[in-house]
Enzyme design. Structure first.
Site, PDB file in Angstrom:
ATOM      1  N   ASP A  59      -3.036  -1.955  -0.685  1.00 22.61           N
ATOM      2  CA  ASP A  59      -2.837  -2.745   0.202  1.00 22.61           C
ATOM      3  C   ASP A  59      -4.136  -2.866   1.206  1.00 22.61           C
ATOM      4  O   ASP A  59      -5.418  -2.619   0.761  1.00 22.61           O
ATOM      5  CB  ASP A  59      -1.927  -1.906   1.363  1.00 22.61           C
ATOM      6  CG  ASP A  59      -0.573  -1.902   0.540  1.00 22.61           C
ATOM      7  OD1 ASP A  59      -0.245  -2.452  -0.396  1.00 22.61           O
ATOM      8  OD2 ASP A  59       0.116  -0.815   1.050  1.00 22.61           O
ATOM      9  N   TYR A 117      -3.870   9.905  -5.349  1.00 21.75           N
ATOM     10  CA  TYR A 117      -4.401   9.570  -3.984  1.00 21.75           C
ATOM     11  C   TYR A 117      -4.584  10.343  -3.168  1.00 21.75           C
ATOM     12  O   TYR A 117      -4.011  11.627  -3.341  1.00 21.75           O
ATOM     13  CB  TYR A 117      -3.109   8.664  -3.456  1.00 21.75           C
ATOM     14  CG  TYR A 117      -2.821   7.369  -4.155  1.00 21.75           C
ATOM     15  CD1 TYR A 117      -3.399   6.250  -3.910  1.00 21.75           C
ATOM     16  CD2 TYR A 117      -1.827   7.255  -5.225  1.00 21.75           C
ATOM     17  CE1 TYR A 117      -3.208   4.823  -4.294  1.00 21.75           C
ATOM     18  CE2 TYR A 117      -1.596   6.106  -5.734  1.00 21.75           C
ATOM     19  CZ  TYR A 117      -2.342   4.833  -5.441  1.00 21.75           C
ATOM     20  OH  TYR A 117      -1.988   3.586  -5.882  1.00 21.75           O
TER      21      TYR A 117
END
Length: 264
Positions: A59, A117
């Site tokens: 994003d 992540y």
């Protein structure tokens, strides 16, 4: 191969970027994307149009040290020279630090066996200006032990509907989250996530939930109820993008399992 005949090879790039000034990896009509910037640079060195495929559509504001993208190259450029050639074209906040040839049937998304992540939160009264774009500066004190009590409900194959954005457009919300760790390092709280696949804003939603647990606004058991009902309204915060980093994409099952052991 006949002299002068161009090779057609699939090239795998490993990419790092500071996502601050971009609308995300995927091409968007409302801003400059990392994907479009990278594709334009690749086409300049290739001398022909390419279709760039990336593993994760990070994003706006999200960073990466281990994003993976592939394209087909028609030409005889030595693979080892691609990173340096791109370095002279790309802006300084995008770096291709590895290039390698992969088989024609390699698929960077479908062949991936896991993703790592990391989310970094700065839990202090002051955040230095050169860190502000890479951490979530959160002043109220947080109880890491309390956060850890929520983790067992989040690990495994679960329906994560409550932990994704309402407008994600998906109908399948089941994902396998192999490990989550929460560790305090000085003023920083580090959240590591290892899994086979993630939904839109899933890592940021889980991080925000854990922060709400850590500050006493939600009970650890809320995770269990949210997963059972899919009710997003049971949760609170969604962590902002700047603390999130795509660390690595795994293609070797043994490497992925070895990493899991270190997080156990």
């Amino acid at each position: 191969m006949e002299q002068g005949k161009k090779q057609r090879r699939q090239i795998k790039l490993t990419v790092a970027y500071d996502g601050t000034n971009y609308c995300g990896f995927q091409v968007q009509p409302n801003g400059v994307s990392i994907g479009a910037t990278l594709q334009s640079a690749v086409e300049k060195i290739a001398g022909h149009p390419v279709s760039l495929l990336a593993v994760s559509r990070t994003d706006a504001g999200v960073h990466a040290t281990g994003q993976v993208a592939t394209f087909f190259l028609e030409g005889n450029i030595p693979v080892e020279k691609i990173p340096q050639a791109l370095h002279g074209i790309l802006p300084k906040d995008i770096v291709v630090w590895q290039a390698e040839e992969v088989p024609p049937d390699f698929h960077c998304r479908y062949d991936a066996v896991g993703k790592h992540y990391r989310y970094t939160l700065r839990n202090s009264k002051i955040c230095m200006p050169f860190d502000r774009l890479f951490v979530w500066h959160f002043v109220p004190p947080l109880d890491v032990i309390r956060m850890k009590k929520a983790l067992p409900s989040l690990v495994g194959t679960r329906n994560f509907k409550a932990f994704t954005a309402a407008h994600s457009g998906r109908s399948d919300f089941v994902r396998r989250l192999d490990a989550i760790t929460v560790e305090k390092r000085g003023d920083d709280i580090i959240f590591d996530f290892l899994g086979r696949g993630f939904l839109y804003k899933m890592v940021r939603s889980i991080t925000g939930f854990l922060v709400d647990v850590g500050r006493g606004h939600l009970a650890p058991e809320t995770a269990e109820r949210a997963i059972a009902t899919g009710d997003r309204s049971l949760l609170g915060l969604t962590a902002p993008p700047q603390g999130l980093n795509l660390v690595k994409i795994y293609y070797d099952e043994k490497d992925f399992l070895d990493k899991l052991k270190t997080m156990g």
